[in-house]
Structures are given as C-alpha cells and as structure tokens.
Design an enzyme around this catalytic site. Structure first.
Site, PDB file in Angstrom:
ATOM      1  N   HIS A   8       0.707  -1.195   0.005  1.00  0.00           N
ATOM      2  CA  HIS A   8      -0.124   0.014   0.116  1.00  0.00           C
ATOM      3  C   HIS A   8       0.912   1.455   0.035  1.00  0.00           C
ATOM      4  CE1 HIS A   8       0.953   0.755   4.203  1.00  0.00           C
ATOM      5  NE2 HIS A   8       0.680  -0.424   4.274  1.00  0.00           N
ATOM      6  N   ARG A  59      -5.954   0.417   3.828  1.00  0.00           N
ATOM      7  CA  ARG A  59      -4.915   1.261   2.891  1.00  0.00           C
ATOM      8  C   ARG A  59      -4.610   0.209   1.776  1.00  0.00           C
ATOM      9  NH1 ARG A  59      -3.204  -0.978   7.974  1.00  0.00           N
ATOM     10  NH2 ARG A  59      -1.250  -1.969   8.237  1.00  0.00           N
ATOM     11  N   HIS A 181       0.592  -5.762   2.354  1.00  0.00           N
ATOM     12  CA  HIS A 181       1.471  -4.881   3.413  1.00  0.00           C
ATOM     13  C   HIS A 181       2.907  -5.499   3.405  1.00  0.00           C
ATOM     14  CE1 HIS A 181      -2.505  -3.792   5.127  1.00  0.00           C
ATOM     15  NE2 HIS A 181      -2.855  -5.040   4.408  1.00  0.00           N
TER      16      HIS A 181
END
Ligand SMILES: O=C(O)[C@H](O)COP(=O)(O)O
Length: 228
Positions: A8, A59, A181
């Site tokens: 992200h 995100r 992530h």
C-alpha cells in the site's frame, strides 16, 4: 504469467511513524499519489491482470483500487482476505517507533521489527484492539485470530491462502496482482524466492512500487523480480 505485488501507499501511521499492524488506518495524500504512480507504471508496461487479491484493511484495498483505476482495470474481480493483512504488531500497535526505540533501545525495536521468529508483546484479554472485537473478523474461528505475530507466524497464515487460491490462479495461467502490506508481502517474497531466515531481515518493501515477478505454471520464478 505475471505476479505483481504492491505494498500500500504511505499510510497515516507510516507518516506518524507508528506501529500499525491490524489498525485500519487510511492512506495519506502522498500514499494515494504513490498508488496512482504504481498503476501508471503498470499501464506503461502493458500488464493485464485476470484477478486481484487484497487484505481486509483499507490502506491496501484503496491502493488496489487506485492502481487498477490508473491502469484501466477497475473491472477486475477482487478477492479480499484477512490472511493478507499486515503482521499483527500486538501491544506495540499505536506506539511511535522512535519513542519505543528510546524506551527499549534500538536493538530491541529492530528485533521486534525485523527478526524472523520473535513476536512483539501480545494484546491481553480485554484489550479493545483485539481482532475479536472487530466485526470484519466475526466469521473467523477465534483461535485463528492473532494477538501479535512474528514474521514466521505471518508466513504461517499467508501461505495456506497462497496454496488454496492464488497459486491455483497462476497454475491456471492467470496474471495476478496482490495489494497488501510490508510484512505480509515479505512473507510471500521469502517463500517465492526461498530467502533464508537470516537474509529476510534485510528485505524491505517500498510503499506503492509494484514488484513484478515472471512465474511459470509450476510456480518457478523465471527471472528476478523487477520494480520501478
Ligand atoms: O505495521 C506497520 O507498522 C508497518 O506497516 C510495517 O512496519 P515495520 O516496517 O516496522 O515492520
């Protein structure tokens, strides 16, 4: 086939330098720009996907949307899973990384952030940050919900999803994009490139920069991943 991994874009807590983990913080304006720039690169390279994957965290979900919009592929089917969530940072979540280093020492913070199998302190009973208090995890077995994770534990919950779904798409000849992530992607990259428990300490994944793997139907990586 192409397998593209995107971390992200910059999040509010990346900017504030806080341990984030499963805290569902948003992208900053810079994070949005990073995601759009990543999508434009994919457009320039002419990469066309068949399916997309992301986590349960905004995100990553928003990053995927910005990337797909910028490369004109917002129509793609998207699969969301908690198994691609960030590593759960336990009781460290919400603490400033620099202040935590002042309190516990740089060495200890480095161990919490980058060691392979040392987990951060876990959330305790009654902590409102426990995943069981969040309705998005309500359908999951409580025993699967982390209270804190090492990278090793993160790998152990990412890989079953890879085996069951993502790898099957690649074997079926599909081009796949995963928006996730820093640490859930480190888990996947470690597995894909067979990186040792020691060497994984030095691997950092940048925000918003697509990492492109060329992979065959037997899941062999054909050439080293490219990033722009
Ligand atoms: O969860 C976090 O704090 C970040 O997304 C990753 O942080 P790290 O680089 O400290 O592991």
């Amino acid at each position: 086939m192409k397998l593209v991994l995107v971390r992200h874009g910059q999040s509010e807590w990346n900017l504030e330098n806080k341990f984030t983990g499963w805290t569902d913080v948003d992208l900053t304006p810079k994070g949005v720009e990073e995601a759009i720039a990543g999508g434009k690169k994919i457009l320039e390279e002419g990469i066309l996907f068949d399916v997309a994957y992301t986590s349960f965290q905004k995100r990553a979900i928003k990053t995927l949307n910005y990337v797909l919009e910028a490369c004109n592929q917002i129509y793609l089917p998207v699969n969301k899973t908690w198994r691609l969530n960030e590593r759960h940072y336990g009781a460290l979540q919400g603490l400033n990384k620099a202040e935590t280093a002042k309190k516990y020492g740089d060495e200890q913070v480095h161990i919490w952030r980058r060691s392979f199998d040392i987990a951060p302190p876990f959330l305790e009973d009654g902590d409102e940050r426990l995943p069981e208090n969040d309705r998005r995890y309500a359908s999951l077995d409580k025993k699967d919900l982390p209270r804190g994770e090492s990278l090793k534990m993160t790998i152990e919950r990412v890989l079953p999803y890879w085996d069951e779904y993502i790898s099957k798409d690649i074997k079926a000849g599909k081009n796949v994009i995963i928006a996730a992530h820093g640490n859930s992607l480190r888990a996947l990259v470690k597995y894909l490139l067979n990186i040792s428990d020691e060497d994984i300490l030095d691997l950092n994944i940048s925000t918003g920069k697509p990492l492109v793997f060329e992979i065959d139907k037997d899941l062999n990586i054909i050439e080293s991943p490219k990033s722009w």
